[in-house]
Scaffold this active site. Structure first.
Site, PDB file in Angstrom:
ATOM      1  N   SER A 173      11.932   5.102  14.869  1.00 18.54           N
ATOM      2  CA  SER A 173      10.729   4.728  15.615  1.00 18.54           C
ATOM      3  C   SER A 173      11.144   4.315  17.012  1.00 18.54           C
ATOM      4  O   SER A 173      11.628   3.215  17.219  1.00 18.54           O
ATOM      5  CB  SER A 173      10.015   3.579  14.903  1.00 18.54           C
ATOM      6  OG  SER A 173       9.662   3.991  13.612  1.00 18.54           O
ATOM      7  N   LEU A 174      10.976   5.226  17.939  1.00 16.81           N
ATOM      8  CA  LEU A 174      11.469   4.977  19.301  1.00 16.81           C
ATOM      9  C   LEU A 174      10.367   4.353  20.162  1.00 16.81           C
ATOM     10  O   LEU A 174      10.522   3.264  20.686  1.00 16.81           O
ATOM     11  CB  LEU A 174      11.969   6.303  19.883  1.00 16.81           C
ATOM     12  CG  LEU A 174      12.786   6.232  21.153  1.00 16.81           C
ATOM     13  CD1 LEU A 174      13.986   5.321  21.005  1.00 16.81           C
ATOM     14  CD2 LEU A 174      13.236   7.640  21.568  1.00 16.81           C
ATOM     15  N   HIS A 175       9.274   5.045  20.321  1.00 19.76           N
ATOM     16  CA  HIS A 175       8.058   4.543  20.963  1.00 19.76           C
ATOM     17  C   HIS A 175       8.162   4.202  22.451  1.00 19.76           C
ATOM     18  O   HIS A 175       7.151   3.847  23.067  1.00 19.76           O
ATOM     19  CB  HIS A 175       7.483   3.331  20.228  1.00 19.76           C
ATOM     20  CG  HIS A 175       7.160   3.597  18.789  1.00 19.76           C
ATOM     21  ND1 HIS A 175       6.554   4.748  18.359  1.00 19.76           N
ATOM     22  CD2 HIS A 175       7.360   2.851  17.672  1.00 19.76           C
ATOM     23  CE1 HIS A 175       6.392   4.697  17.047  1.00 19.76           C
ATOM     24  NE2 HIS A 175       6.882   3.571  16.597  1.00 19.76           N
TER      25      HIS A 175
ATOM     26  N   CYS B 111       3.465   8.286   1.098  1.00 17.53           N
ATOM     27  CA  CYS B 111       4.039   7.330   2.038  1.00 17.53           C
ATOM     28  C   CYS B 111       4.074   5.989   1.314  1.00 17.53           C
ATOM     29  O   CYS B 111       3.043   5.505   0.845  1.00 17.53           O
ATOM     30  CB  CYS B 111       3.153   7.256   3.284  1.00 17.53           C
ATOM     31  SG  CYS B 111       3.610   5.935   4.408  1.00 17.53           S
TER      32      CYS B 111
ATOM     33  N   CYS C  33      -0.571   2.120   8.517  1.00 14.94           N
ATOM     34  CA  CYS C  33       0.113   1.005   9.133  1.00 14.94           C
ATOM     35  C   CYS C  33      -0.345  -0.366   8.651  1.00 14.94           C
ATOM     36  O   CYS C  33      -0.627  -1.260   9.453  1.00 14.94           O
ATOM     37  CB  CYS C  33      -0.009   1.100  10.656  1.00 14.94           C
ATOM     38  SG  CYS C  33       0.200   2.766  11.255  1.00 14.94           S
TER      39      CYS C  33
ATOM     40  N   GLY D 187       7.014  -2.438   5.806  1.00 10.76           N
ATOM     41  CA  GLY D 187       8.389  -2.885   5.628  1.00 10.76           C
ATOM     42  C   GLY D 187       9.384  -2.060   6.406  1.00 10.76           C
ATOM     43  O   GLY D 187       9.105  -0.946   6.836  1.00 10.76           O
ATOM     44  N   GLU D 188      10.553  -2.652   6.615  1.00 12.65           N
ATOM     45  CA  GLU D 188      11.646  -1.956   7.293  1.00 12.65           C
ATOM     46  C   GLU D 188      12.671  -1.585   6.213  1.00 12.65           C
ATOM     47  O   GLU D 188      13.371  -2.459   5.696  1.00 12.65           O
ATOM     48  CB  GLU D 188      12.249  -2.887   8.357  1.00 12.65           C
ATOM     49  CG  GLU D 188      13.566  -2.442   8.947  1.00 12.65           C
ATOM     50  CD  GLU D 188      13.596  -0.993   9.432  1.00 12.65           C
ATOM     51  OE1 GLU D 188      12.678  -0.567  10.140  1.00 12.65           O
ATOM     52  OE2 GLU D 188      14.558  -0.277   9.079  1.00 12.65           O
TER      53      GLU D 188
ATOM     54  N   ASN E 276      -2.599   4.178  16.441  1.00  5.66           N
ATOM     55  CA  ASN E 276      -3.754   3.725  15.678  1.00  5.66           C
ATOM     56  C   ASN E 276      -4.073   2.325  16.163  1.00  5.66           C
ATOM     57  O   ASN E 276      -3.255   1.411  15.986  1.00  5.66           O
ATOM     58  CB  ASN E 276      -3.407   3.650  14.191  1.00  5.66           C
ATOM     59  CG  ASN E 276      -3.648   4.963  13.511  1.00  5.66           C
ATOM     60  OD1 ASN E 276      -4.751   5.504  13.538  1.00  5.66           O
ATOM     61  ND2 ASN E 276      -2.596   5.495  12.911  1.00  5.66           N
TER      62      ASN E 276
ATOM     63  N   CYS F  31       6.991  -5.603  15.549  1.00  5.85           N
ATOM     64  CA  CYS F  31       6.471  -4.621  16.522  1.00  5.85           C
ATOM     65  C   CYS F  31       5.015  -4.984  16.856  1.00  5.85           C
ATOM     66  O   CYS F  31       4.210  -5.219  15.949  1.00  5.85           O
ATOM     67  CB  CYS F  31       6.532  -3.210  15.949  1.00  5.85           C
ATOM     68  SG  CYS F  31       8.194  -2.703  15.475  1.00  5.85           S
TER      69      CYS F  31
ATOM     70  N   CYS G 264       6.619  -7.515   6.768  1.00  3.65           N
ATOM     71  CA  CYS G 264       7.739  -7.010   7.566  1.00  3.65           C
ATOM     72  C   CYS G 264       8.067  -8.068   8.607  1.00  3.65           C
ATOM     73  O   CYS G 264       7.177  -8.746   9.110  1.00  3.65           O
ATOM     74  CB  CYS G 264       7.329  -5.713   8.266  1.00  3.65           C
ATOM     75  SG  CYS G 264       8.635  -4.979   9.276  1.00  3.65           S
TER      76      CYS G 264
ATOM     77  N   GLU H 103       0.805  -1.214   0.000  1.00  2.00           N
ATOM     78  CA  GLU H 103       0.000   0.000   0.000  1.00  2.00           C
ATOM     79  C   GLU H 103       0.840   1.267   0.000  1.00  2.00           C
ATOM     80  O   GLU H 103       1.976   1.280   0.461  1.00  2.00           O
ATOM     81  CB  GLU H 103      -0.989   0.004   1.156  1.00  2.00           C
ATOM     82  CG  GLU H 103      -0.410  -0.296   2.501  1.00  2.00           C
ATOM     83  CD  GLU H 103      -1.514  -0.671   3.493  1.00  2.00           C
ATOM     84  OE1 GLU H 103      -2.161   0.264   3.984  1.00  2.00           O
ATOM     85  OE2 GLU H 103      -1.706  -1.860   3.778  1.00  2.00           O
TER      86      GLU H 103
ATOM     87  N   CYS I  96       1.827  -3.065  15.282  1.00  2.00           N
ATOM     88  CA  CYS I  96       1.823  -2.757  13.845  1.00  2.00           C
ATOM     89  C   CYS I  96       1.172  -3.861  13.020  1.00  2.00           C
ATOM     90  O   CYS I  96       1.518  -5.031  13.149  1.00  2.00           O
ATOM     91  CB  CYS I  96       3.260  -2.537  13.389  1.00  2.00           C
ATOM     92  SG  CYS I  96       3.402  -2.161  11.639  1.00  2.00           S
TER      93      CYS I  96
HETATM   94  N1  SAH Z   1       9.737  -0.144   9.667  1.00  2.00           N
HETATM   95  C1  SAH Z   1       9.887   1.273   9.693  1.00  2.00           C
HETATM   96  C2  SAH Z   1       8.930   2.036   8.799  1.00  2.00           C
HETATM   97  C3  SAH Z   1       7.508   1.592   8.706  1.00  2.00           C
HETATM   98  S1  SAH Z   1       6.390   1.968   9.973  1.00  2.00           S
HETATM   99  C4  SAH Z   1       9.803   1.771  11.113  1.00  2.00           C
HETATM  100  O1  SAH Z   1       9.577   0.984  12.014  1.00  2.00           O
HETATM  101  O2  SAH Z   1      10.035   2.956  11.336  1.00  2.00           O
HETATM  102  C5  SAH Z   1       6.150   3.700   9.975  1.00  2.00           C
HETATM  103  C6  SAH Z   1       5.833   4.238  11.352  1.00  2.00           C
HETATM  104  O3  SAH Z   1       4.508   3.861  11.774  1.00  2.00           O
HETATM  105  C7  SAH Z   1       6.780   3.723  12.420  1.00  2.00           C
HETATM  106  O4  SAH Z   1       7.136   4.760  13.281  1.00  2.00           O
HETATM  107  C8  SAH Z   1       5.905   2.707  13.124  1.00  2.00           C
HETATM  108  O5  SAH Z   1       6.392   2.395  14.388  1.00  2.00           O
HETATM  109  C9  SAH Z   1       4.562   3.404  13.109  1.00  2.00           C
HETATM  110  N2  SAH Z   1       3.419   2.550  13.406  1.00  2.00           N
HETATM  111  C10 SAH Z   1       3.212   1.264  13.095  1.00  2.00           C
HETATM  112  N3  SAH Z   1       2.028   0.830  13.569  1.00  2.00           N
HETATM  113  C11 SAH Z   1       1.474   1.883  14.189  1.00  2.00           C
HETATM  114  C12 SAH Z   1       0.226   2.076  14.865  1.00  2.00           C
HETATM  115  N4  SAH Z   1      -0.648   1.083  15.012  1.00  2.00           N
HETATM  116  N5  SAH Z   1      -0.033   3.309  15.379  1.00  2.00           N
HETATM  117  C13 SAH Z   1       0.858   4.322  15.240  1.00  2.00           C
HETATM  118  N6  SAH Z   1       2.026   4.206  14.601  1.00  2.00           N
HETATM  119  C14 SAH Z   1       2.347   3.002  14.088  1.00  2.00           C
END
Ligand code: SAH
Length: 354
Positions: A212-214, A103, A331, A157-158, A288, A114, A110, A90, A117
């Site tokens: 992507s720290l989170h 995007c 996502c 994807g990463e 999300n 995580c 992937c 997508e 995701c």
């Molecule tokens: N693999 C890469 C890029 C793809 S994800 C990465 O991890 O950065 C793009 C962004 O969306 C990342 O910051 C990811 O952590 C975030 N993401 C994935 N699922 C999400 C969700 N359910 N809610 C909010 N952000 C999300």
């Protein structure tokens, strides 16, 4: 068959030479291959027919199949593109005041795992080629009839797990005879593959790196991002420091606020301590929610408080606007709902034949 869009000018020069054509044909072919909407050799009118036929035997210029297109109330468009081998990815087109941002995805699926995701649920199926990454840009631009000015590698994807193809994509899309999109207008998002961040730093590209720290601590990050067990936060931060030292570019940190998990005042304090004094910008987004996970988004109030705390303590932060909210626009959710539907249909068919 490989896509003609996978080839850079150098490779095309080698190819036309091999086919006995003059070198300047490479430049012409490159322009056609990278042009928005071109999906047939017939369109390459200034390239001799015989050469086109030779190319067509080895490389495809077919468009990916548009399996789905959804247009949200705010104008955000989400596409599901299908490739010849049956895989789909997508892409999302968003309109901001300064232009259109797309995007895009870099892998079908992937393998980073995580927990919040949707893209990682079926794991990785395969890497996308540079041409397949380009195709999302050129066919989306063509369908929406817009000029895309910014790209974020934040789809499925990463990107750093498909390093060579992604770096080649960056060069192709940046080429002035191709889409000519400035590297400063491209963001690459990674979950934190430390050795690859270091490699990327050495290339000194002017792209924006998003990390992507989170979570502000290893304990919390381990619980939601398996990659953290391989590359814990201190190592990640060291690689980020190297990256800014090499490129002079500010790093963007993505932080999805998850209710009562990483949105507490304590987490805000820990995050401010972690990033204080580094060249950083924090992008906050309310999680999300996806059906497959019990994690829930933080409240609007908590999100705002979190943001204010960071800004008051020397770390610039903003809350990202959510676009395309009504169309599963984030996502990996569209690809996933499409696959679920296919799966259910197949199950239905099996049932019918029993
Ligand atoms: N693999 C890469 C890029 C793809 S994800 C990465 O991890 O950065 C793009 C962004 O969306 C990342 O910051 C990811 O952590 C975030 N993401 C994935 N699922 C999400 C969700 N359910 N809610 C909010 N952000 C999300």
């Amino acid at each position: 068959m490989r896509s003609l869009r996978d080839l850079d000018k150098e490779e095309l020069t080698g190819l036309v030479k091999e086919l006995g054509a003059p070198a300047y044909r490479a430049g012409q072919i490159f322009k056609w291959a990278q042009k928005a909407g071109v999906s047939s050799y017939d369109e390459m009118t200034d390239v001799p027919k015989a050469l086109r036929a030779q190319l067509a035997e080895r490389f495809s210029v077919a468009a990916p199949q548009m399996l789905r297109r959804q247009i949200a109330q705010d104008g955000t468009r989400k596409y599901l593109w299908g490739f010849a081998d049956g895989n789909c990815v997508e892409s999302v087109l968003m309109q901001y005041v300064h232009g259109y941002t797309i995007c895009i995805s870099t892998q079908a699926g992937c393998r980073m795992g995580c927990v919040f995701c949707a893209s990682t649920i079926g794991s990785k199926i395969r890497d996308l080629t540079p041409g397949e990454i380009i195709e999302q840009v050129v066919f989306t631009a063509h369908d929406a009839q817009v000029k895309i000015s910014n790209i974020v590698l934040m789809g499925t994807g990463e990107p750093l797990d498909n390093y060579d193809n992604v770096v080649k994509f960056l060069r192709l899309v940046n080429d002035r005879d191709g889409q000519d999109i400035g590297l400063r207008h491209i963001s690459l998002s990674t979950c934190g593959l430390v050795p690859r961040i270091r490699e990327l730093a050495k290339l000194d590209l002017q792209i924006t790196l998003s990390v992507s720290l989170h979570a502000p601590t290893d304990e919390k990050r381990n619980a939601i991002m398996p990659v953290n067990k391989a590359y814990p936060i201190p190592e990640l931060m060291a690689a980020c420091r190297e990256y800014t030292a090499a490129t002079n570019r500010r790093i963007s940190y993505e932080y999805a606020l998850i209710r009562d998990f990483n949105d507490t005042p304590e987490c805000a304090r820990q995050l401010a301590d972690l990033l204080h004094g580094t060249l950083a910008h924090v992008n906050l987004i309310r999680l999300n929610a996806i059906a497959e996970s019990p994690l829930r988004p933080s409240t609007t109030q908590r999100t705002q408080d979190f943001c204010e705390y960071l800004n008051a303590h020397g770390v610039t932060a903003t809350v990202r606007r959510r676009l395309g909210f009504d169309i599963d626009a984030s996502c990996g959710q569209l690809r996933r709902s499409y696959q679920n539907q296919l799966h259910n249909r197949q199950k239905g068919e099996e049932g019918a034949t029993q």
